[in-house]
Design a protein around this motif. Structure first.
Motif: not given
Lengths: 191, 415
Positions: B8-10, B4, B6
């Protein structure tokens, strides 16, 4: 009439109870250290970020300063002021804001033929967002946060348009601002 | 949880857009055009003007003709070398070079050439315009002049240009103005009042008998001036690239280039024939000669793109095979002149140097005259006329051990 001495005997205990409740309600100034690590994802790439903040917690407010490392595009070291506010049940929610300057760290640029100048400089660093945290131990909390971050850099490039040298060197300046979504996992020491 | 963290920002990174702005400080020179008719009508002896950027120099009797780079020719009465008088200015936009035969003066004017009768220097008369003689004359840096008109002045404007970093290089310049990129080290743009024409070096015009020879960047032009007021152009001869200077000696032409010195025979004056070449490292290359040797100065900087600063002495006993005799290290040697065994060298910031050249293998430095960047020198009647960055000097060298300053005409600092 016979009960008056009971009341006199109990009075000290009554005042003692009130005194304990007062000490509990007054927030204390505590030293906190927050270690966090995560990723910053932007247009160019997704890279790691890490931070170390230290400061004072007074009630729901935290104020301190921090230093980090940011690998997005250019490797930089942000130095920043760190503000947090915790709220909600058991102060499980928080918002944060960081502001400062990011310094260039180490060798970022590969040599390029015919370049007479290749200078990288730092710039403004900003980060703000929200998160949730939970009690990890009697004194520590663990949290997850999501935010929006920007960092600026200046790249000065010079080159000679003529082989063998020219009297006037061509110099231009590229001013970058990188916008990222950041997510971090943090450990808050002290409570 | 890590996923989660990693993911969300991607997921949202597609909404992000980095910003990059490229800034470049440039100096723009905006041309001021005049009509050809007006410019040509103004080519006469006008009121004298102060010296600002002196170039090449020519002597005729008691009159000095001193080029003002890109502007015209100062006419200076030198009847009394201790008190030269600036008497007139001949406005010739684009002028870099001059040559004189008798009472006729030939001057370039950008791509054209003008023939002037200078019998009366205070009242020169235009005899002929020769069009498109120097088509290679340009200012470079992407600037394209409007050839239907003539550039009579430049307006300087320093400006900061901002563009996207995506363009992959420096900010593009315009065709209608001349631009100089910002300079950090090296020559500052602050002192530049206008772009000098490409090829501003020492003499590129010379006269041998009834022929006027001119060199451009790559060609040698021959003009028959039997009728001095009506030069007739012959066929240009391709002589290589990066040609800098021309110097006549007896029946030969010595032509300096960035890569060496070439020798041409004038056995047929209308068809100079290549005799020999002396090659050296890339540099600028004024040259003079006497009966036995050619004296070649090489200097770095400017358009020359070389790193050498030296005097080469080349033996000429076998003109088909000139041989380097000796090299002397210098500071920044430019123009030179020779009177008997006296060799005069303009050595840039090191000033004017006077050598006893009776033994070329062992030049004896007799005197150094400190000037501000000596550029060119000519000698006559034991007087050396020196063009420097700050003016026109005249020195009496009748006693070489005691060179005496006779006069100086200062450069005007006024705009």
């Amino acid at each position: 009439m016979r009960k008056w001495w009971v009341i006199v005997l109990l009075l000290p205990f009554a005042s003692l109870s009130q005194e304990k409740e007062t000490k509990k309600d007054i927030p204390r100034l505590n030293l906190h250290v927050i270690v966090s690590g995560g990723v910053a994802a932007g247009e160019k790439s997704t890279k790691a970020v890490a931070q170390l903040s230290g400061g004072l917690m007074f009630g729901p407010f935290f104020t301190g300063a921090g230093v980090g490392v940011d690998f997005y595009h250019f490797k930089t070291i942000p130095v920043f002021a760190d503000l947090r506010y915790s709220f909600g049940p058991k102060k499980a929610l928080f918002v944060y804001a960081n502001g400062g300057y990011n310094f260039v760290a180490g060798r970022n640029l590969e040599p390029v033929f015919a370049r007479t100048k290749d200078i990288l400089k730092g710039g403004l660093y900003l980060d703000g967002g929200f998160g949730i945290q939970a009690i990890a131990s009697p004194k520590d909390r663990v949290g997850v946060s999501f935010g929006f971050s920007s960092k600026s850099n200046v790249h000065i490039i010079g080159f000679s348009p003529c082989t063998g040298g020219c009297p006037n060197e061509v110099v231009y300046t590229d001013r970058f601002t990188f916008y990222r979504i950041v997510s971090k996992l943090s450990w808050n020491f002290g409570r | 949880m890590a996923l989660l963290l990693a993911a969300v920002p991607i997921l949202f990174s597609a909404c992000m857009k980095d910003s990059c702005k490229r800034q470049q400080v440039i100096t723009m020179f905006i041309p001021v055009y005049g009509s050809k008719a007006d410019v040509r009508n103004n080519i006469k002896s006008n009121a004298p003007k102060p010296l600002k950027k002196p170039g090449k120099i020519y002597m005729l009797g008691n009159t000095i003709f001193l080029n003002e780079i890109d502007k015209g020719i100062h006419v200076i009465d030198n009847s009394n070398p201790s008190n030269p008088v600036n008497i007139a200015f001949i406005d010739i936009p684009g002028n870099l070079d001059i040559a004189v035969k008798g009472n006729i003066l030939y001057a370039d004017m950008y791509t054209d050439m003008v023939t002037l009768d200078i019998t009366n220097p205070s009242n020169v008369i235009v005899k002929k315009f020769s069009d498109n003689i120097f088509p290679y004359r340009s200012y470079g840096n992407g600037f394209v002049a409007n050839t239907d008109q003539i550039i009579i002045d430049w307006v300087r404007k320093d400006t900061t240009i901002t563009a996207s970093c995506d363009m992959g290089g420096p900010v593009m310049v315009r065709e209608d103005v001349f631009t100089l990129a910002s300079a950090s080290t090296g020559q500052s743009n602050a002192s530049i009042s206008g772009p000098a024409g490409v090829g501003g070096s020492m003499a590129r015009f010379t006269i041998v008998n009834d022929r006027l020879y001119t060199v451009s960047n790559s060609h040698l032009d021959v003009f028959n001036i039997s009728n001095a007021v009506d030069p007739q152009r012959g066929n240009p001869v391709h002589i290589g690239w990066n040609i800098e200077t021309i110097y006549p000696f007896k029946d030969k032409l010595f032509i300096g280039s960035m890569t060496g010195m070439q020798v041409y025979s004038l056995a047929n004056p209308d068809a100079p024939a290549h005799l020999a070449q002396f090659q050296h490292a890339q540099s600028c290359d004024p040259v003079i000669a006497d009966d036995n040797y050619a004296y070649v100065t090489l200097h770095s900087g400017n358009m020359c793109m070389g790193s050498l600063n030296q005097l080469d002495i080349v033996k000429l006993n076998n003109l088909s095979n000139p041989v380097l005799q000796k090299t002397y290290q210098m500071t920044s040697p430019h123009g030179l002149s020779k009177d008997g065994n006296l060799l005069f060298i303009c050595d840039g910031e090191a000033g004017l140097k006077l050598y006893n050249a009776s033994d070329v293998m062992n030049l004896q430095l007799l005197k150094v005259v400190s000037t501000k960047t000596a550029y060119d020198v000519i000698t006559f009647n034991k007087i050396a006329l020196l063009v420097g960055d700050d003016g026109l000097y005249q020195y009496d060298y009748s006693d070489p051990s005691m060179i005496r300053l006779l006069s100086k005409i200062n450069i005007s600092l006024l705009p």
